[in-house]
Design a protein around this motif. Structure first.
Motif, mmCIF file in Angstrom:
data_model
loop_
_atom_site.group_PDB
_atom_site.id
_atom_site.type_symbol
_atom_site.label_atom_id
_atom_site.label_comp_id
_atom_site.label_asym_id
_atom_site.label_seq_id
_atom_site.Cartn_x
_atom_site.Cartn_y
_atom_site.Cartn_z
ATOM 1 N N THR A 219 38.734 9.242 23.162
ATOM 2 C CA THR A 219 37.548 9.465 22.474
ATOM 3 C C THR A 219 37.764 10.730 21.323
ATOM 4 O OG1 THR A 219 35.085 10.216 22.612
ATOM 5 C CG2 THR A 219 36.637 11.568 24.041
ATOM 6 N N ALA A 220 36.805 10.542 20.483
ATOM 7 C CA ALA A 220 37.231 11.502 19.368
ATOM 8 C C ALA A 220 36.204 12.575 19.482
ATOM 9 C CB ALA A 220 36.710 10.912 18.172
ATOM 10 N N LYS A 221 35.134 12.638 20.147
ATOM 11 C CA LYS A 221 34.386 13.880 20.400
ATOM 12 C C LYS A 221 33.788 14.172 21.751
ATOM 13 C CE LYS A 221 32.481 13.457 15.499
ATOM 14 N NZ LYS A 221 33.410 14.654 15.115
ATOM 15 N N ARG A 222 33.409 13.202 22.402
ATOM 16 C CA ARG A 222 32.829 13.440 23.964
ATOM 17 C C ARG A 222 32.858 12.276 24.675
ATOM 18 N NH1 ARG A 222 26.944 15.372 23.078
ATOM 19 N NH2 ARG A 222 27.719 16.674 21.513
ATOM 20 N N VAL A 223 32.877 12.526 25.864
ATOM 21 C CA VAL A 223 32.698 11.484 26.910
ATOM 22 C C VAL A 223 31.204 11.791 27.829
ATOM 23 C CG1 VAL A 223 33.475 10.456 28.984
ATOM 24 C CG2 VAL A 223 35.164 11.148 27.281
ATOM 25 N N VAL A 224 30.583 10.857 27.820
ATOM 26 C CA VAL A 224 29.316 11.036 28.459
ATOM 27 C C VAL A 224 29.169 10.082 29.935
ATOM 28 C CG1 VAL A 224 26.621 10.771 28.561
ATOM 29 C CG2 VAL A 224 27.987 11.373 26.455
ATOM 30 N N VAL A 225 29.112 10.830 30.956
ATOM 31 C CA VAL A 225 28.869 9.938 32.125
ATOM 32 C C VAL A 225 27.562 10.186 32.845
ATOM 33 C CG1 VAL A 225 29.993 10.158 34.631
ATOM 34 C CG2 VAL A 225 31.292 10.765 32.506
ATOM 35 N N LYS A 226 26.967 9.079 33.236
ATOM 36 C CA LYS A 226 25.691 9.090 33.792
ATOM 37 C C LYS A 226 25.847 8.703 35.390
ATOM 38 C CE LYS A 226 21.511 6.133 33.838
ATOM 39 N NZ LYS A 226 20.794 5.085 33.048
ATOM 40 N N ARG A 227 25.365 9.718 36.144
ATOM 41 C CA ARG A 227 25.341 9.900 37.407
ATOM 42 C C ARG A 227 24.001 9.853 37.986
ATOM 43 N NH1 ARG A 227 29.739 8.418 39.817
ATOM 44 N NH2 ARG A 227 30.179 10.063 41.093
ATOM 45 N N PRO A 228 23.986 9.387 39.469
ATOM 46 C CA PRO A 228 22.430 9.918 39.984
ATOM 47 C C PRO A 228 22.636 11.139 40.423
ATOM 48 C CG PRO A 228 23.867 7.968 41.165
ATOM 49 C CD PRO A 228 24.549 8.517 40.194
ATOM 50 N N SER A 229 21.425 11.736 40.442
ATOM 51 C CA SER A 229 21.194 13.228 40.417
ATOM 52 C C SER A 229 21.962 13.802 41.637
ATOM 53 C CB SER A 229 19.785 13.629 40.480
ATOM 54 O OG SER A 229 19.215 13.089 39.433
ATOM 55 N N TYR A 230 21.983 13.054 42.810
ATOM 56 C CA TYR A 230 22.847 13.709 43.767
ATOM 57 C C TYR A 230 24.450 13.295 43.929
ATOM 58 C CZ TYR A 230 22.142 8.518 44.889
ATOM 59 O OH TYR A 230 22.419 7.220 44.800
ATOM 60 N N ALA A 231 24.824 12.785 43.030
ATOM 61 C CA ALA A 231 26.176 12.299 42.878
ATOM 62 C C ALA A 231 27.140 13.145 42.629
ATOM 63 C CB ALA A 231 26.377 10.932 42.076
ATOM 64 N N PRO A 232 28.274 13.434 43.016
ATOM 65 C CA PRO A 232 29.347 14.289 42.786
ATOM 66 C C PRO A 232 29.873 14.168 41.405
ATOM 67 C CG PRO A 232 30.415 12.930 44.142
ATOM 68 C CD PRO A 232 28.867 12.665 43.941
ATOM 69 N N TYR A 233 30.542 14.955 40.651
ATOM 70 C CA TYR A 233 31.066 14.887 39.515
ATOM 71 C C TYR A 233 32.314 13.684 39.548
ATOM 72 C CZ TYR A 233 29.039 19.483 38.107
ATOM 73 O OH TYR A 233 28.157 20.411 37.919
ATOM 74 N N LEU A 234 32.142 13.041 38.438
ATOM 75 C CA LEU A 234 33.299 11.703 38.536
ATOM 76 C C LEU A 234 34.576 12.494 38.415
ATOM 77 C CD1 LEU A 234 33.465 8.840 38.229
ATOM 78 C CD2 LEU A 234 33.795 9.054 35.721
ATOM 79 N N ASN A 235 35.496 12.185 39.106
ATOM 80 C CA ASN A 235 36.909 12.722 39.261
ATOM 81 C C ASN A 235 36.896 14.259 39.817
ATOM 82 O OD1 ASN A 235 39.850 11.995 39.256
ATOM 83 N ND2 ASN A 235 39.861 13.238 37.368
ATOM 84 N N SER A 236 35.783 14.605 40.267
ATOM 85 C CA SER A 236 35.864 16.013 40.889
ATOM 86 C C SER A 236 35.845 16.844 39.503
ATOM 87 C CB SER A 236 36.530 16.341 41.884
ATOM 88 O OG SER A 236 36.474 15.468 43.009
ATOM 89 N N GLN A 237 35.621 16.523 38.360
ATOM 90 C CA GLN A 237 35.778 17.485 37.249
ATOM 91 C C GLN A 237 34.525 17.970 36.449
ATOM 92 O OE1 GLN A 237 38.584 15.689 34.735
ATOM 93 N NE2 GLN A 237 38.248 17.182 32.707
ATOM 94 N N LYS A 238 34.359 19.180 36.682
ATOM 95 C CA LYS A 238 33.350 19.757 36.002
ATOM 96 C C LYS A 238 32.923 19.468 34.564
ATOM 97 C CE LYS A 238 30.724 24.142 35.831
ATOM 98 N NZ LYS A 238 30.796 25.717 36.343
ATOM 99 N N PRO A 239 31.724 18.937 34.250
ATOM 100 C CA PRO A 239 31.550 18.691 32.667
ATOM 101 C C PRO A 239 31.378 19.939 31.982
ATOM 102 C CG PRO A 239 29.769 18.510 34.126
ATOM 103 C CD PRO A 239 30.610 18.763 34.884
ATOM 104 N N SER A 240 31.332 19.756 30.765
ATOM 105 C CA SER A 240 30.936 20.996 29.538
ATOM 106 C C SER A 240 29.580 21.311 29.993
ATOM 107 C CB SER A 240 31.369 20.349 28.319
ATOM 108 O OG SER A 240 32.686 20.252 28.019
ATOM 109 N N MET A 241 28.727 20.491 30.093
ATOM 110 C CA MET A 241 27.351 20.612 30.362
ATOM 111 C C MET A 241 26.659 19.310 30.784
ATOM 112 S SD MET A 241 25.519 20.034 26.512
ATOM 113 C CE MET A 241 25.302 18.633 25.910
#
Length: 255
Positions: A219-241
């Motif tokens: 990606t050039a600028k950002r990746v956005v991951v949609k998750r259920p509120s109760y789901a863990p971070y994808l790949n256990s990787q903490k997002p920027s926000m």
């Protein structure tokens, strides 16, 4: 054992990505399968649908990008004040190129298209991709939505881990959007039915974690991951926000 599906042929050819399914012409033979595809007439249009027995009832799903929930979000969704728009960083003078690498039934992609984004979509399941392709075709030919879906809304079928890099090399997306399958806790009958049918079609999403590093590399600028509120971070990787929505969370990874 893999789910077994068929195409119920009533003078209609099966779509390209369903060509490998058995063609059934006698409805009595459909009970041999877990579900089947076929066309039904809806408001004078042929609509590709998937049918299966759930709780001893025959139910179906199809993709409608013209009416229903998609139309409501298009007309009443709140524009660029929506959480998905904020997560993607949409501003009045910026209409980014978005690669939706987990297309599904196309609702979020349709929402982003309505907000001015140019969409390319990847869907790994030939079954879900066929439903989405049919919905796009009908929306592209409808006078209410042709401006949105006849151009700037392209679908590819294949494994995202393999296709993201290829598609990005052709034209690097500003944003890569991910909404991988995750078990739902919602209880409403409508959601339950739809999610159960989609889960039957796509199976387990075992490589979802591997998508995030691939997306971040392309990606050039950002990746956005949609998750259920109760789901863990994808790949256990903490997002920027993260941006919290009702029942969902948008995790944003800046480049």
């Amino acid at each position: 054992m893999e789910p077994q599906f068929a195409f119920y042929q009533q003078d209609d050819a099966s779509p390209e990505w369903l060509n490998d399914l058995p063609l059934i012409t006698d409805a009595s033979d459909l009970s041999d399968y877990q579900g089947y595809f076929g066309y039904q007439q809806v408001n004078g249009e042929k609509v590709l649908s998937f049918y299966s027995m759930l709780d001893e009832k025959l139910v179906s799903i199809n993709v409608d990008l013209v009416a229903g929930q998609v139309a409501y979000r298009r007309q009443q969704g709140g524009g660029r004040k929506q959480h998905i728009a904020k997560a993607c960083g949409l501003k009045s003078n910026w209409n980014p190129k978005v690669l939706d690498a987990t297309g599904g039934l196309g609702r979020d992609a349709a929402e982003l298209r309505n907000l001015g984004c140019e969409l390319r979509i990847i869907e790994r399941s030939p079954f879900v991709a066929s439903l989405l392709q049919d919905g796009i075709k009908r929306a592209a030919s409808n006078e209410k939505t042709s401006e949105l879906f006849a151009n700037g809304f392209e679908l590819s079928h294949g494994q995202s881990i393999e296709l993201v890099e290829k598609v990005s090399q052709e034209q690097q997306p500003d944003i890569i959007y991910l909404d991988p399958m995750f078990p739902t806790k919602q209880k409403s009958a409508a959601v339950k039915k739809e999610m159960r049918l989609v889960k039957l079609l796509v199976g387990e999403d075992k490589d979802a974690d591997k998508l995030l590093p691939v997306a971040l590399e392309n990606t050039a600028k950002r990746v956005v991951v949609k998750r259920p509120s109760y789901a863990p971070y994808l790949n256990s990787q903490k997002p920027s926000m993260s941006i919290e929505s009702k029942g969902n969370r948008f995790d944003v990874y800046f480049i």
